[in-house]
Write an enzyme that holds these catalytic residues in place. Sequence first.
Site, short mmCIF file in Angstrom:
data_model
loop_
_atom_site.label_atom_id
_atom_site.label_comp_id
_atom_site.label_asym_id
_atom_site.label_seq_id
_atom_site.Cartn_x
_atom_site.Cartn_y
_atom_site.Cartn_z
N LYS A 86 0.83 -1.22 0.00
CA LYS A 86 0.00 0.00 0.00
C LYS A 86 0.86 1.26 0.00
O LYS A 86 0.66 2.18 0.81
CB LYS A 86 -0.95 0.01 1.18
CG LYS A 86 -1.97 -1.14 1.14
CD LYS A 86 -3.02 -1.00 2.20
CE LYS A 86 -3.94 -2.19 2.25
NZ LYS A 86 -3.29 -3.45 2.68
O1 LIG Z 1 -9.18 -3.00 1.67
C1 LIG Z 1 -8.31 -3.77 2.06
C2 LIG Z 1 -7.04 -3.79 1.51
C3 LIG Z 1 -6.14 -4.71 1.96
N1 LIG Z 1 -6.45 -5.59 2.93
C4 LIG Z 1 -5.42 -6.57 3.36
O2 LIG Z 1 -5.87 -7.88 3.03
C5 LIG Z 1 -5.58 -8.77 4.09
C6 LIG Z 1 -6.87 -9.28 4.70
O3 LIG Z 1 -6.61 -10.27 5.67
P1 LIG Z 1 -7.76 -11.19 6.28
O4 LIG Z 1 -7.04 -12.02 7.30
O5 LIG Z 1 -8.31 -12.03 5.17
O6 LIG Z 1 -8.76 -10.29 6.88
C7 LIG Z 1 -4.71 -8.00 5.07
O7 LIG Z 1 -3.36 -8.17 4.70
C8 LIG Z 1 -5.12 -6.57 4.85
O8 LIG Z 1 -4.08 -5.66 5.14
C9 LIG Z 1 -7.70 -5.58 3.47
O9 LIG Z 1 -8.05 -6.37 4.35
N2 LIG Z 1 -8.60 -4.65 3.01
#
Ligand SMILES: O=c1ccn([C@@H]2O[C@H](COP(=O)(O)O)[C@@H](O)[C@H]2O)c(=O)[nH]1
Length: 279
Positions: free
Chosen positions: A96
Amino acid sequence: MESFGARLHRAVAERGPLCVGIDPHPGLLARWGLADDVEGLDRFSRTVVEALGDRVAAVKPQSAFFERFGSRGIGVLESTIRQLRNAGALVVLDAKRGDIGSTVSAYASAYLDPSSPLYADAVTASPYLGVGSLAPMFEVAAAHGGGVFVLALTSNPEGATVQRAVGADGRTVAQTVIDEISQLNRGAEPLGSFGLVVGATVGDTGHDLSTVNGPLLAPGLGAQGATAADLRTVFGPSLPSVLPSYSREVLLAGPDPAALRAAAERALADCRAALAVGD
Ligand SMILES: O=c1ccn([C@@H]2O[C@H](COP(=O)(O)O)[C@@H](O)[C@H]2O)c(=O)[nH]1
């Protein structure tokens, strides 16, 4: 050089529409019987690569969980990216990044130049210094067959206050991002290389995603509460471009590689059913 959009399109056709995140939370390391240190981080990441690197279309290491261990953590990230690419998975590095253009050039070198130790197939980027400030990333990505996923409508509830704010031209911030990325992908076949991040948690977006012609990375599934069935509400006619992404939901099944594979297969089956066009 084949574009990222073409490579992703092929990977999804061959392996199915699924991205699995590598998010080594301290709690997950403990659950896997690993220490919260660089050795634990390395074992965790290697296990995910061994279990899933040769079968899922894309893997998304979350840079923050590697950065928290300093230079040795970054070293593990470098080798994880290499191992994933060798196993045939496309690597979307979730970092990001975003800044003024001259600094974005350095991020572009770090993540999208093949000579960099952190070279990934694609990187996530933040557009809140203006989508135009990300131009160096778009240029380096285009030159080397890479991709960039730009935040549009993020999965966290706090994102809406910024992303749904309306500008002087009557468009929301998110729609401005969507429109600028659509321009970059215009005419690309079979899919553009510049994607958006749209959370699976956001419900009916109220935004026009039909022009994007690029991949739509959808985190928020599983641990954040969204289900594969929600993808239909969020993406509607844009479902064929969606790349669903799960981290904790799949990782919680570890450390047994067979259990990780089974969890990824369940997620993939759910996504295939949800994304099936014409149903
Ligand atoms: O809008 C967003 C952008 C990035 N993320 C990232 O994805 C994963 C989600 O992890 P989970 O364990 O499936 O919840 C995490 O690395 C976030 O930083 C997001 O969730 N939402």
